[in-house]
Enzyme design. Structure first.
Site, PDB file in Angstrom:
ATOM      1  N   GLU A 425       0.824  -1.226   0.000  1.00 28.83           N
ATOM      2  CA  GLU A 425       0.000   0.000   0.000  1.00 28.83           C
ATOM      3  C   GLU A 425       0.851   1.266   0.000  1.00 28.83           C
ATOM      4  O   GLU A 425       0.502   2.264   0.639  1.00 28.83           O
ATOM      5  CB  GLU A 425      -0.936   0.024   1.225  1.00 28.83           C
ATOM      6  CG  GLU A 425      -2.256  -0.595   0.995  1.00 28.83           C
ATOM      7  CD  GLU A 425      -2.825  -0.277  -0.364  1.00 28.83           C
ATOM      8  OE1 GLU A 425      -3.176  -1.214  -1.067  1.00 28.83           O
ATOM      9  OE2 GLU A 425      -2.888   0.905  -0.747  1.00 28.83           O
TER      10      GLU A 425
HETATM   11  C1  LIG Z   1       2.702  -9.728   0.247  1.00 25.42           C
HETATM   12  C2  LIG Z   1       2.503  -8.628  -0.728  1.00 25.42           C
HETATM   13  C3  LIG Z   1       1.219  -8.284  -1.111  1.00 25.42           C
HETATM   14  C4  LIG Z   1       1.031  -7.267  -2.050  1.00 25.42           C
HETATM   15  N1  LIG Z   1      -0.253  -6.985  -2.492  1.00 25.42           N
HETATM   16  C5  LIG Z   1      -0.397  -6.149  -3.560  1.00 25.42           C
HETATM   17  C6  LIG Z   1      -1.681  -5.999  -4.187  1.00 25.42           C
HETATM   18  O1  LIG Z   1      -2.681  -6.592  -3.770  1.00 25.42           O
HETATM   19  N2  LIG Z   1      -1.772  -5.198  -5.281  1.00 25.42           N
HETATM   20  C7  LIG Z   1      -0.694  -4.529  -5.784  1.00 25.42           C
HETATM   21  O2  LIG Z   1      -0.844  -3.825  -6.782  1.00 25.42           O
HETATM   22  N3  LIG Z   1       0.525  -4.646  -5.211  1.00 25.42           N
HETATM   23  C8  LIG Z   1       0.699  -5.444  -4.119  1.00 25.42           C
HETATM   24  N4  LIG Z   1       1.934  -5.591  -3.538  1.00 25.42           N
HETATM   25  C9  LIG Z   1       3.050  -4.833  -4.066  1.00 25.42           C
HETATM   26  C10 LIG Z   1       3.483  -3.724  -3.134  1.00 25.42           C
HETATM   27  O3  LIG Z   1       2.523  -2.711  -3.086  1.00 25.42           O
HETATM   28  C11 LIG Z   1       4.864  -3.253  -3.603  1.00 25.42           C
HETATM   29  O4  LIG Z   1       5.781  -4.285  -3.254  1.00 25.42           O
HETATM   30  C12 LIG Z   1       5.263  -1.935  -2.999  1.00 25.42           C
HETATM   31  O5  LIG Z   1       4.461  -0.896  -3.503  1.00 25.42           O
HETATM   32  C13 LIG Z   1       6.731  -1.582  -3.265  1.00 25.42           C
HETATM   33  O6  LIG Z   1       7.081  -1.752  -4.605  1.00 25.42           O
HETATM   34  P1  LIG Z   1       8.376  -2.619  -4.961  1.00 25.42           P
HETATM   35  O7  LIG Z   1       8.250  -3.924  -4.263  1.00 25.42           O
HETATM   36  O8  LIG Z   1       8.550  -2.634  -6.421  1.00 25.42           O
HETATM   37  O9  LIG Z   1       9.568  -1.841  -4.286  1.00 25.42           O
HETATM   38  P2  LIG Z   1      10.381  -0.608  -4.925  1.00 25.42           P
HETATM   39  O10 LIG Z   1       9.428   0.384  -5.490  1.00 25.42           O
HETATM   40  O11 LIG Z   1      11.433  -1.147  -5.804  1.00 25.42           O
HETATM   41  O12 LIG Z   1      11.035   0.024  -3.620  1.00 25.42           O
HETATM   42  C14 LIG Z   1      12.224  -0.467  -3.017  1.00 25.42           C
HETATM   43  C15 LIG Z   1      12.676   0.543  -1.972  1.00 25.42           C
HETATM   44  O13 LIG Z   1      12.978   1.802  -2.608  1.00 25.42           O
HETATM   45  C16 LIG Z   1      12.223   2.849  -2.031  1.00 25.42           C
HETATM   46  N5  LIG Z   1      11.806   3.783  -3.080  1.00 25.42           N
HETATM   47  C17 LIG Z   1      11.269   3.510  -4.284  1.00 25.42           C
HETATM   48  N6  LIG Z   1      11.012   4.637  -4.940  1.00 25.42           N
HETATM   49  C18 LIG Z   1      11.371   5.670  -4.152  1.00 25.42           C
HETATM   50  C19 LIG Z   1      11.341   7.090  -4.260  1.00 25.42           C
HETATM   51  N7  LIG Z   1      10.831   7.697  -5.338  1.00 25.42           N
HETATM   52  N8  LIG Z   1      11.833   7.824  -3.236  1.00 25.42           N
HETATM   53  C20 LIG Z   1      12.300   7.230  -2.126  1.00 25.42           C
HETATM   54  N9  LIG Z   1      12.342   5.897  -1.958  1.00 25.42           N
HETATM   55  C21 LIG Z   1      11.890   5.117  -2.960  1.00 25.42           C
HETATM   56  C22 LIG Z   1      11.013   2.174  -1.380  1.00 25.42           C
HETATM   57  O14 LIG Z   1      10.489   2.946  -0.304  1.00 25.42           O
HETATM   58  C23 LIG Z   1      11.615   0.843  -0.929  1.00 25.42           C
HETATM   59  O15 LIG Z   1      12.212   1.008   0.331  1.00 25.42           O
HETATM   60  C24 LIG Z   1       2.145  -6.570  -2.570  1.00 25.42           C
HETATM   61  C25 LIG Z   1       3.434  -6.912  -2.151  1.00 25.42           C
HETATM   62  C26 LIG Z   1       3.625  -7.934  -1.268  1.00 25.42           C
HETATM   63  C27 LIG Z   1       5.032  -8.302  -0.897  1.00 25.42           C
END
Ligand SMILES: Cc1cc2nc3c(=O)[nH]c(=O)nc-3n(C[C@H](O)[C@H](O)[C@H](O)COP(=O)(O)OP(=O)(O)OC[C@H]3O[C@@H](n4cnc5c(N)ncnc54)[C@H](O)[C@@H]3O)c2cc1C
Length: 574
Positions: A425
């Site tokens: 989220e």
């Molecule tokens: C168990 C689980 C359930 C989930 N359920 C859903 C779902 O139902 N629907 C859905 O759509 N998604 C879902 N997700 C996805 C989840 O919302 C994402 O994993 C999350 O938004 C982070 O994206 P990412 O994993 O690509 O991390 P990244 O975006 O790659 O982030 C990695 C790190 O970099 C930081 N970061 C990234 N961009 C920036 C920035 N611009 N400035 C500062 N810091 C930054 C982040 O804070 C984080 O610490 C789920 C994930 C999991 C693990």
């Protein structure tokens, strides 16, 4: 050790710290009265404690086996979900026109805490359905509402929320799933990852809310549209969407996290919600509600971990004391757990009240101001509560010693489950950026300043109560409010500079600690006023003198910390 929903604490916080009592007295909720609120909470507490909570460890062990494209939920889950939905819990705050009960969002927030305290893996499914209801109600056309809204409100069908793709996580604008216009509707092709409850056997149909891009759409978030994609189409045929696999993960094992594939047979039929290329606005309706709900997951798991640790500390004997709870360091851990949980709870419920006021207050000006308050508090509710969820669960393990680290006691499950809430989220880092770049600058800083004034009024009330139980509460909270004010002023002057972004996370913590400390003090004042016989002033005092007192360090971290890592990229790359 199972979970008992802390119904009387929840009711007290809702009424006295979050402001439900005042809202009821002002007639914000029509003729709703406290007795009705109490009976809803009592019944939710009973269901959460007696029916859902015992399934938590069953779900952890069973997981969500995936075979031939289908997911089997753990034993007992389908009946618990079906009975839960039949009792009307899914539609508690949903519009009455579509079969909901239209009760306060704040009351629903309290119930969401209890479902998730009982089991986070169970609670997260309905959270997404409730968010889907909000988006469809706000932006769906009449035909779509007729077809889907009633069944989502009743819980007969569940919803999902689909943003994430491998290259598009925090950067939603990078998503590539395609939508093409076809026969008056759309065909969706592509794939999504990490989709919570993307496939399961709890309901006959699953209604996916999917973000995708039209061929002629602008780049980035301005070119995203939202589509409703049912697993089963209105004519009873299977739509061209399937789960490809289910993730193996650290916690919430019973919540199926699916990779979804669209378009094996030319494209899944999708129905547009809202306007083309305006999908992010619709999704924000879903996300804001879901963010508060995920914050409540943090509160729920913190509550469960605290109950568990307290029970253990009262029993476990080591050394001369009759039980380890007698040792100051153990009491420090337990008080930290208890008060962080209470502070986060109050912030989340206050966000719920602000949402209610934004929809129900009598004048436009009041509704607008409440909307801004809800916008300000939402990232804090999400990130502060889920950060403390992990911290409290970690302390819970510490209180158990080695027995916390082994799976037998269940304390380890809370720790594993809690961790995800700070990630999904919108990661907590993204919440902090939202707070600093969008929410603090709302109305040129007026929204945050009005909130700070309100916190100051609480400090004054504690001061003028002259109650000895409060110790240094007023002084420490006063200093915390000063720090919050200075840091907010500094951020407003910085605009979205790199230095401001670097201080976003400590600022959010400063905000949460200060707001939470003041709300615990409000609760303690109400407790003294009503003579309810509880020790709320002990908790308010502990929090003010041991946690809120960290405000000046956090302020300095916000305003002075950035220099130390402005040039650190090269050092980290070495
Ligand atoms: C168990 C689980 C359930 C989930 N359920 C859903 C779902 O139902 N629907 C859905 O759509 N998604 C879902 N997700 C996805 C989840 O919302 C994402 O994993 C999350 O938004 C982070 O994206 P990412 O994993 O690509 O991390 P990244 O975006 O790659 O982030 C990695 C790190 O970099 C930081 N970061 C990234 N961009 C920036 C920035 N611009 N400035 C500062 N810091 C930054 C982040 O804070 C984080 O610490 C789920 C994930 C999991 C693990």
């Amino acid at each position: 050790m199972s979970y008992r929903a802390p119904v009387s604490d929840i009711a007290f916080t809702l009424k006295h710290a979050a402001g439900l009592k005042n809202a009821l007295a002002e007639g914000i909720y029509g003729d709703l009265d406290e007795e009705t609120v109490d009976s809803v909470l009592a019944e939710a507490g009973r269901y959460a404690s007696d029916v859902i909570a015992p399934l938590n460890s069953v779900g952890d062990k069973f997981g969500t086996p995936f075979k031939d494209g289908t997911v089997t939920t753990p034993p007992g889950w389908k009946k618990a979900y079906t009975d839960w939905a039949a009792a009307g819990w899914n539609g508690l705050a949903a519009p009455a026109d579509w079969g909901g009960q239209e009760l306060p969002h704040a009351l629903n927030a309290a119930c969401i805490e209890m479902w998730n305290g009982a089991s986070m893996a169970f609670g997260i499914g309905p959270v997404l359905t409730m968010a889907a209801i909000d988006a469809l109600h706000a932006y769906g056309n009449d035909k779509l509402k007729q077809e889907y809204l009633g069944k989502l409100v009743s819980g007969e069908w569940m919803g999902t929320m689909q943003l994430t793709e491998p290259q598009a996580g925090s950067d939603v604008g990078a998503l590539r799933t395609k939508a093409e216009r076809a026969n008056g509707n759309y065909r969706i092709t592509g794939s999504k990852i990490f989709i919570t409850y993307g496939e399961h056997d709890l309901t006959d149909n699953i209604i996916h809310f999917v973000l995708a891009r039209l061929p002629d759409a602008p780049q980035g978030t301005k070119g995203i549209s939202l589509f409703l994609v049912p697993k089963i189409l209105p004519d009873g045929s299977r739509n061209d969407v399937r789960a490809h696999s289910v993730e193996h993960k650290l916690g919430i094992h019973a919540s199926p996290t699916c990779t979804m594939v669209y378009g094996d047979r030319g494209g899944a039929v999708g129905f547009l919600i809202g306007e083309e290329n305006k999908g992010m606005a619709c999704m924000f309706t879903m996300m804001n509600r879901a963010r508060l709900a995920v914050g409540l997951q943090g509160v729920g798991i913190a509550e469960r971990a605290t109950q568990h640790a307290l029970a253990y500390a009262r029993e476990r004997k080591q050394g001369p004391a009759s039980a380890i709870i007698a040792y100051p360091d153990v009491r420090r851990m337990l008080l930290t757990m208890r008060t962080l949980t209470g502070a986060a709870r109050a912030i989340c419920y206050a966000t719920g009240i602000a949402i209610d006021r934004s929809m129900r207050a009598k004048t436009d000006a009041e509704r607008k101001s409440a909307h801004e308050r809800a916008s300000l508090l939402t990232p804090v509710a999400k990130a502060f509560s889920t950060d403390i969820g992990s911290e409290v669960a970690s302390l819970g393990i510490q209180v158990h010693g080695g027995m916390g680290y082994v799976e037998e006691t269940g304390a380890a499950q809370h720790y594993r489950d809690a961790r995800i809430a700070a990630i999904y989220e919108g990661t907590n880092g993204i919440q902090a950026l939202d707070l600093v770049t969008r929410k603090v600058p709302l109305e040129g800083g007026k929204t945050v300043n009005m909130y700070i004034d309100e916190l100051r009024r609480t400090v004054k009330s504690v001061q003028s109560s002259n109650a000895p139980e409060f110790g240094e509460t007023a002084t420490r909270l006063g200093e915390a409010v000063d720090s919050l004010e200075c840091a907010s002023r500094w951020l407003l002057a910085q605009k979205a500079s790199d230095a401001a972004l670097a201080g976003a996370t400590p600022y959010l913590r400063l905000f949460g600690n200060t707001a939470g400390g003041c709300m615990l003090a409000e609760e303690a004042l109400a407790s003294l006023r009503t003579g309810d016989g509880t020790s709320r002033s002990v908790f308010a005092r502990f929090f003010a003198e041991n946690i809120a007192i960290q405000a000046s360090s956090l302020e300095r971290s916000v305003t002075e910390g950035a220099g130390s890592f402005a040039d650190a990229q090269a050092a980290l790359a070495e």
